[in-house]
Design a protein around this motif. Sequence first.
Motif, PDB file in Angstrom:
ATOM      1  N   THR A 115     -42.367 -19.705-107.880  1.00 56.78           N
ATOM      2  CA  THR A 115     -42.792 -21.050-107.490  1.00 56.78           C
ATOM      3  C   THR A 115     -42.420 -22.119-108.521  1.00 56.78           C
ATOM      4  O   THR A 115     -42.610 -23.311-108.264  1.00 56.78           O
ATOM      5  N   ASN A 116     -41.890 -21.709-109.677  1.00 56.76           N
ATOM      6  CA  ASN A 116     -41.500 -22.696-110.683  1.00 56.76           C
ATOM      7  C   ASN A 116     -40.251 -23.471-110.273  1.00 56.76           C
ATOM      8  O   ASN A 116     -39.989 -24.553-110.791  1.00 56.76           O
ATOM      9  N   LEU A 117     -39.469 -22.921-109.347  1.00 50.17           N
ATOM     10  CA  LEU A 117     -38.223 -23.543-108.927  1.00 50.17           C
ATOM     11  C   LEU A 117     -38.446 -24.337-107.643  1.00 50.17           C
ATOM     12  O   LEU A 117     -38.785 -23.761-106.610  1.00 50.17           O
ATOM     13  N   PRO A 118     -38.258 -25.655-107.681  1.00 54.47           N
ATOM     14  CA  PRO A 118     -38.420 -26.452-106.452  1.00 54.47           C
ATOM     15  C   PRO A 118     -37.362 -26.078-105.417  1.00 54.47           C
ATOM     16  O   PRO A 118     -36.349 -25.463-105.732  1.00 54.47           O
ATOM     17  N   SER A 119     -37.615 -26.477-104.173  1.00 54.46           N
ATOM     18  CA  SER A 119     -36.673 -26.215-103.083  1.00 54.46           C
ATOM     19  C   SER A 119     -36.001 -27.505-102.641  1.00 54.46           C
ATOM     20  O   SER A 119     -36.584 -28.592-102.754  1.00 54.46           O
ATOM     21  N   PHE A 120     -34.790 -27.392-102.127  1.00 54.85           N
ATOM     22  CA  PHE A 120     -34.087 -28.539-101.566  1.00 54.85           C
ATOM     23  C   PHE A 120     -34.392 -28.647-100.067  1.00 54.85           C
ATOM     24  O   PHE A 120     -34.495 -27.635 -99.372  1.00 54.85           O
ATOM     25  N   THR A 121     -34.511 -29.862 -99.588  1.00 56.80           N
ATOM     26  CA  THR A 121     -34.583 -30.063 -98.149  1.00 56.80           C
ATOM     27  C   THR A 121     -33.179 -29.871 -97.575  1.00 56.80           C
ATOM     28  O   THR A 121     -32.180 -29.842 -98.318  1.00 56.80           O
ATOM     29  N   ALA A 122     -33.087 -29.766 -96.259  1.00 52.74           N
ATOM     30  CA  ALA A 122     -31.774 -29.625 -95.612  1.00 52.74           C
ATOM     31  C   ALA A 122     -30.900 -30.835 -95.908  1.00 52.74           C
ATOM     32  O   ALA A 122     -29.680 -30.711 -96.133  1.00 52.74           O
ATOM     33  N   GLU A 123     -31.512 -32.010 -95.934  1.00 53.75           N
ATOM     34  CA  GLU A 123     -30.764 -33.236 -96.222  1.00 53.75           C
ATOM     35  C   GLU A 123     -30.243 -33.233 -97.662  1.00 53.75           C
ATOM     36  O   GLU A 123     -29.094 -33.602 -97.921  1.00 53.75           O
ATOM     37  N   GLN A 124     -31.090 -32.822 -98.599  1.00 54.97           N
ATOM     38  CA  GLN A 124     -30.671 -32.769-100.003  1.00 54.97           C
ATOM     39  C   GLN A 124     -29.569 -31.743-100.207  1.00 54.97           C
ATOM     40  O   GLN A 124     -28.624 -31.966-100.964  1.00 54.97           O
ATOM     41  N   SER A 125     -29.689 -30.601 -99.545  1.00 50.14           N
ATOM     42  CA  SER A 125     -28.680 -29.559 -99.659  1.00 50.14           C
ATOM     43  C   SER A 125     -27.322 -30.054 -99.187  1.00 50.14           C
ATOM     44  O   SER A 125     -26.293 -29.820 -99.837  1.00 50.14           O
ATOM     45  N   ALA A 126     -27.305 -30.762 -98.063  1.00 49.55           N
ATOM     46  CA  ALA A 126     -26.058 -31.310 -97.536  1.00 49.55           C
ATOM     47  C   ALA A 126     -25.479 -32.365 -98.478  1.00 49.55           C
ATOM     48  O   ALA A 126     -24.259 -32.477 -98.641  1.00 49.55           O
ATOM     49  N   LEU A 127     -26.369 -33.140 -99.086  1.00 44.35           N
ATOM     50  CA  LEU A 127     -25.936 -34.185-100.014  1.00 44.35           C
ATOM     51  C   LEU A 127     -25.322 -33.574-101.273  1.00 44.35           C
ATOM     52  O   LEU A 127     -24.337 -34.088-101.822  1.00 44.35           O
TER      53      LEU A 127
END
Length: 336
Positions: A115-127
């Motif tokens: 849980t220390n590592l944040p996740s990217f949203t689909a939009e952020q991943s595409a960016l």
Amino acid sequence: MLTRYSLYGRGDFAPGIPFGESGQYKCGHNLLIAHAKTYELYHKTPQPSLDGKTYAEVQKGKIGIALNIEYLEPLTQAPEDVAAAAMGLEKNLGWYADPLFFGDYPDSLKKCTGTNLPSFTAEQSALLKGSLDFLGINFYTGKYAKGSKDGACVVDTKEYDVDGNPIGPLAESVWLRVVPWAFYKLLKYVDDRYHPKEIAITENGVSVPKEGDMTVQEAIHDKFRVDYYRGYLENLCKAISEGVQVKTYFAWSFMDNFEWREGYSQRFGINYVDFKSPALTRTTKDSGRFLAKYFFKVGQPGVPATAGCADGNVVKKHRKAHKNQQQQQQHNGQQG
């Protein structure tokens, strides 16, 4: 990577904020998103002040990122050591490079950080995916990696092999050993994993042992640094000859400077700076002359910084010249 780990993880560099493991991953996460948004702004966002064109269309500039990385070689061929080397590279280089090339963090990093590592949203991943024109690499050294049978997340780095032999000579900096072959292996790893269209070596250099205690005349004859550059450039040229797209090379550094917490006590320059002189007098070292003569193509428009690799193998030419010089010195000694 230095930013998130030393500044916001451990907090032992300025601004000295010890946020721990979760803090360093949050720092790196925000840095990546900021990078991707900047890339989008520069390359894809029309600007009214530029008649609807983008900054990139008008300025013809490029955006990249510089990642500091040590190559890791398995200490032995035991499965846990091989896995540790792979994990170490993914944790350090892949942490930043994977999102930029693939849009997400390495699976191994997700598994080992929880849980220390944040996740990217689909939009952020595409960016993020593809948001760089070149990959910058700061490279100085390599180490051995030793794993544990207790888990794939354990990575212990070593400077000595199983027989007690050092991986390479120690520089003035305690973290830096001279490991030329690691440069080639790191570049091949990057090429195989990411296939970047362009790589820039944004830092590469060495601090000479005890150079800070030497006189000017002693320090400018920096054979240790000449040998470092000769070995590393030989491996750089080898990688380029095999198709690795290194287009730019920066030696670190042009002159002696303020080195983080070490201040002026460690010298990386190819030009000596007399810090006791009111004029800060500069004197070119042998390493500077070596690079100017055998590698850099100074003042030639349109010639890439790595053109020396194509010049009849510049490093071999230096080896031959050095050997001829030694033979001549031996001949003169015998005559004397």
